[in-house]
Design a protein around this motif. Structure first.
Motif, PDB file in Angstrom:
ATOM      1  N   GLN A 126    -111.928-143.931  -3.898  1.00 18.88           N
ATOM      2  CA  GLN A 126    -111.524-143.028  -4.970  1.00 18.88           C
ATOM      3  C   GLN A 126    -112.630-142.103  -5.457  1.00 18.88           C
ATOM      4  O   GLN A 126    -112.338-141.137  -6.167  1.00 18.88           O
ATOM      5  N   THR A 127    -113.891-142.371  -5.108  1.00 19.10           N
ATOM      6  CA  THR A 127    -114.980-141.530  -5.619  1.00 19.10           C
ATOM      7  C   THR A 127    -115.920-141.052  -4.519  1.00 19.10           C
ATOM      8  O   THR A 127    -116.233-139.856  -4.439  1.00 19.10           O
ATOM      9  N   VAL A 128    -116.394-141.967  -3.672  1.00 23.61           N
ATOM     10  CA  VAL A 128    -117.425-141.603  -2.688  1.00 23.61           C
ATOM     11  C   VAL A 128    -116.879-140.618  -1.662  1.00 23.61           C
ATOM     12  O   VAL A 128    -117.469-139.558  -1.432  1.00 23.61           O
ATOM     13  N   ARG A 129    -115.765-140.957  -1.026  1.00 24.91           N
ATOM     14  CA  ARG A 129    -115.240-140.092   0.034  1.00 24.91           C
ATOM     15  C   ARG A 129    -114.751-138.736  -0.484  1.00 24.91           C
ATOM     16  O   ARG A 129    -115.143-137.697   0.056  1.00 24.91           O
ATOM     17  N   PRO A 130    -113.919-138.683  -1.542  1.00 23.48           N
ATOM     18  CA  PRO A 130    -113.404-137.372  -1.943  1.00 23.48           C
ATOM     19  C   PRO A 130    -114.337-136.554  -2.824  1.00 23.48           C
ATOM     20  O   PRO A 130    -114.177-135.335  -2.916  1.00 23.48           O
ATOM     21  N   LEU A 131    -115.312-137.178  -3.493  1.00 27.41           N
ATOM     22  CA  LEU A 131    -116.120-136.443  -4.464  1.00 27.41           C
ATOM     23  C   LEU A 131    -117.619-136.505  -4.176  1.00 27.41           C
ATOM     24  O   LEU A 131    -118.261-135.470  -3.965  1.00 27.41           O
ATOM     25  N   LEU A 132    -118.183-137.715  -4.163  1.00 30.97           N
ATOM     26  CA  LEU A 132    -119.639-137.835  -4.084  1.00 30.97           C
ATOM     27  C   LEU A 132    -120.189-137.317  -2.769  1.00 30.97           C
ATOM     28  O   LEU A 132    -121.144-136.526  -2.755  1.00 30.97           O
ATOM     29  N   SER A 133    -119.627-137.747  -1.660  1.00 27.71           N
ATOM     30  CA  SER A 133    -120.137-137.313  -0.358  1.00 27.71           C
ATOM     31  C   SER A 133    -120.009-135.799  -0.160  1.00 27.71           C
ATOM     32  O   SER A 133    -120.969-135.156   0.279  1.00 27.71           O
ATOM     33  N   PRO A 134    -118.854-135.169  -0.474  1.00 27.86           N
ATOM     34  CA  PRO A 134    -118.790-133.701  -0.354  1.00 27.86           C
ATOM     35  C   PRO A 134    -119.761-132.974  -1.280  1.00 27.86           C
ATOM     36  O   PRO A 134    -120.330-131.938  -0.898  1.00 27.86           O
ATOM     37  N   MET A 135    -119.970-133.498  -2.481  1.00 26.17           N
ATOM     38  CA  MET A 135    -120.907-132.850  -3.401  1.00 26.17           C
ATOM     39  C   MET A 135    -122.335-132.943  -2.884  1.00 26.17           C
ATOM     40  O   MET A 135    -123.095-131.958  -2.943  1.00 26.17           O
ATOM     41  N   ALA A 136    -122.733-134.106  -2.395  1.00 26.18           N
ATOM     42  CA  ALA A 136    -124.079-134.253  -1.843  1.00 26.18           C
ATOM     43  C   ALA A 136    -124.267-133.380  -0.606  1.00 26.18           C
ATOM     44  O   ALA A 136    -125.327-132.778  -0.394  1.00 26.18           O
ATOM     45  N   GLU A 137    -123.232-133.285   0.208  1.00 33.50           N
ATOM     46  CA  GLU A 137    -123.296-132.447   1.408  1.00 33.50           C
ATOM     47  C   GLU A 137    -123.375-130.975   1.045  1.00 33.50           C
ATOM     48  O   GLU A 137    -124.111-130.196   1.680  1.00 33.50           O
ATOM     49  N   ALA A 138    -122.617-130.566   0.013  1.00 34.68           N
ATOM     50  CA  ALA A 138    -122.646-129.165  -0.418  1.00 34.68           C
ATOM     51  C   ALA A 138    -124.013-128.784  -0.975  1.00 34.68           C
ATOM     52  O   ALA A 138    -124.473-127.654  -0.778  1.00 34.68           O
ATOM     53  N   ALA A 139    -124.668-129.707  -1.665  1.00 32.57           N
ATOM     54  CA  ALA A 139    -126.006-129.419  -2.190  1.00 32.57           C
ATOM     55  C   ALA A 139    -126.995-129.183  -1.048  1.00 32.57           C
ATOM     56  O   ALA A 139    -127.838-128.273  -1.121  1.00 32.57           O
ATOM     57  N   SER A 141    -126.160-128.143   2.014  1.00 31.83           N
ATOM     58  CA  SER A 141    -125.763-126.885   2.664  1.00 31.83           C
ATOM     59  C   SER A 141    -126.205-125.686   1.855  1.00 31.83           C
ATOM     60  O   SER A 141    -126.543-124.636   2.409  1.00 31.83           O
ATOM     61  N   ASN A 142    -126.200-125.817   0.528  1.00 27.94           N
ATOM     62  CA  ASN A 142    -126.637-124.724  -0.333  1.00 27.94           C
ATOM     63  C   ASN A 142    -128.113-124.421  -0.135  1.00 27.94           C
ATOM     64  O   ASN A 142    -128.554-123.272  -0.315  1.00 27.94           O
ATOM     65  N   GLN A 143    -128.892-125.413   0.263  1.00 30.40           N
ATOM     66  CA  GLN A 143    -130.331-125.219   0.466  1.00 30.40           C
ATOM     67  C   GLN A 143    -130.684-124.841   1.895  1.00 30.40           C
ATOM     68  O   GLN A 143    -131.595-124.043   2.111  1.00 30.40           O
ATOM     69  N   HIS A 144    -129.955-125.415   2.857  1.00 29.79           N
ATOM     70  CA  HIS A 144    -130.365-125.282   4.258  1.00 29.79           C
ATOM     71  C   HIS A 144    -129.337-124.590   5.147  1.00 29.79           C
ATOM     72  O   HIS A 144    -129.592-124.443   6.342  1.00 29.79           O
ATOM     73  N   GLY A 145    -128.210-124.189   4.605  1.00 22.43           N
ATOM     74  CA  GLY A 145    -127.185-123.569   5.438  1.00 22.43           C
ATOM     75  C   GLY A 145    -126.344-124.610   6.159  1.00 22.43           C
ATOM     76  O   GLY A 145    -126.154-125.730   5.662  1.00 22.43           O
ATOM     77  N   ASP A 146    -125.841-124.251   7.323  1.00 17.62           N
ATOM     78  CA  ASP A 146    -125.001-125.169   8.090  1.00 17.62           C
ATOM     79  C   ASP A 146    -125.776-126.418   8.483  1.00 17.62           C
ATOM     80  O   ASP A 146    -126.927-126.331   8.921  1.00 17.62           O
ATOM     81  N   LEU A 147    -125.123-127.558   8.351  1.00 16.22           N
ATOM     82  CA  LEU A 147    -125.772-128.834   8.637  1.00 16.22           C
ATOM     83  C   LEU A 147    -125.258-129.397   9.957  1.00 16.22           C
ATOM     84  O   LEU A 147    -124.060-129.324  10.242  1.00 16.22           O
ATOM     85  N   PRO A 148    -126.134-129.979  10.747  1.00 12.06           N
ATOM     86  CA  PRO A 148    -125.672-130.648  11.977  1.00 12.06           C
ATOM     87  C   PRO A 148    -124.922-131.929  11.641  1.00 12.06           C
ATOM     88  O   PRO A 148    -125.054-132.493  10.550  1.00 12.06           O
ATOM     89  N   ALA A 149    -124.151-132.406  12.585  1.00  2.00           N
ATOM     90  CA  ALA A 149    -123.331-133.598  12.361  1.00  2.00           C
ATOM     91  C   ALA A 149    -124.163-134.826  11.987  1.00  2.00           C
ATOM     92  O   ALA A 149    -123.766-135.590  11.088  1.00  2.00           O
ATOM     93  N   PRO A 150    -125.318-135.092  12.619  1.00  4.42           N
ATOM     94  CA  PRO A 150    -126.106-136.272  12.209  1.00  4.42           C
ATOM     95  C   PRO A 150    -126.560-136.226  10.764  1.00  4.42           C
ATOM     96  O   PRO A 150    -126.606-137.258  10.088  1.00  4.42           O
ATOM     97  N   ILE A 151    -126.893-135.041  10.260  1.00  2.00           N
ATOM     98  CA  ILE A 151    -127.317-134.923   8.863  1.00  2.00           C
ATOM     99  C   ILE A 151    -126.141-135.189   7.935  1.00  2.00           C
ATOM    100  O   ILE A 151    -126.275-135.862   6.900  1.00  2.00           O
ATOM    101  N   ARG A 152    -124.970-134.678   8.277  1.00  2.00           N
ATOM    102  CA  ARG A 152    -123.775-134.934   7.460  1.00  2.00           C
ATOM    103  C   ARG A 152    -123.471-136.430   7.406  1.00  2.00           C
ATOM    104  O   ARG A 152    -123.137-136.974   6.349  1.00  2.00           O
TER     105      ARG A 152
END
Length: 262
Positions: A126-139, A141-152
């Motif tokens: 209810q929190t990690v998959r729909p909210l926390l993980s996308p938010m951390a990933e977006a942060a 991406s905002n700094q480094h651009g497109d992220l490779p699959a291992p980093i995601r």
């Protein structure tokens, strides 16, 4: 033991073959379990009214479990409606947000809320998959651009670990937690007195603080590790492209020379 007493002892088990047969014939599981309960109750001598009363009482006692199961389809519908995308877009607009800071904030909130007994405030589904993980990933991406699959995948793993570690050590402080009550009851049954749930919860505080400090330290180094891995990945990609261009150039030179000599 005579045959009559043996049959009376075996009657309560009549629901087991009903369940096995129903599942083998691929009937609806809810229908199979309900019929098995009715058959077992009638076989043990319960009248139909008492049996229905028992069914209703057990359903009301377990209604909290049913409401918890409803969370999963609701979260699925929210994800389908764009919950992950909205969370990513919101974090992308915060320049000071980084992957490490987001996970550190969640860890603190999760552990404190678990220590207060709010165990369902967060969670993997209810929190990690729909909210926390996308938010951390977006942060990131905002700094480094497109992220490779291992980093995601690495960011998703850290997000899941934050929830697990914070919940595991935070819930031991809550004196009404099942494990704390179980430990207290077990010690009393074995003759060890004076160990109350409050004292167990108090002894859980130093461990929770150690887990907090250690995990926050690990998360404080996560942003630098992500930047280093992305830099290495890009350098590797550029090197592969350079090799590909060199191979194409060599092939072109061979063809040109062959054309000149002919």
């Amino acid at each position: 033991m005579d045959l009559v007493s043996l049959s009376s002892l075996m009657l309560p088990l009549i629901g087991i073959p009903v369940v096995v047969l129903g599942f083998a014939l691929r009937f609806n599981p809810l229908l199979v379990v309900t019929v098995a309960g009715l058959v077992t109750g009638l076989a043990t001598g319960m009248d139909f009214g008492s049996l229905l009363e028992t069914f209703g009482e057990k359903f009301l006692n377990s209604r909290q479990l049913a409401s918890a199961l409803l969370i999963l389809p609701v979260i699925g519908l929210l994800e389908r409606a764009g919950l992950r995308e909205r969370a990513q877009a919101w974090v992308a607009g915060i320049r000071s947000a980084t992957t490490g800071r987001i996970l550190m904030l969640y860890f603190v909130v999760r552990e404190i809320s678990a220590a207060m007994g709010l165990l369902s405030l967060g969670g993997q589904a209810q929190t990690v998959r729909p909210l926390l993980s996308p938010m951390a990933e977006a942060a990131a991406s905002n700094q480094h651009g497109d992220l490779p699959a291992p980093i995601r995948e690495r960011i998703a793993a850290h997000a899941a670990a934050c929830d697990n570690v914070a919940l595991f050590f935070g819930e031991d402080i809550f004196i009404a937690f099942g494990a704390v009550l179980l430990m207290s009851a077990f010690l009393k049954e074995n003759g060890i007195q004076g160990v109350e749930p409050l004292s167990i919860g108090m002894w859980g505080i130093p461990t929770a603080l150690c887990a907090l400090v250690i995990h926050l330290f690990r998360l404080s180094r996560l942003d630098a590790a992500i930047a280093r891995d992305i830099h290495a990945w890009r350098a590797r990609e550029q090197g592969n492209k350079a090799v590909d261009v060199a191979d194409v150039t060599d092939v072109t030179d061979v063809v040109d020379k062959a054309g000149v000599s002919s």
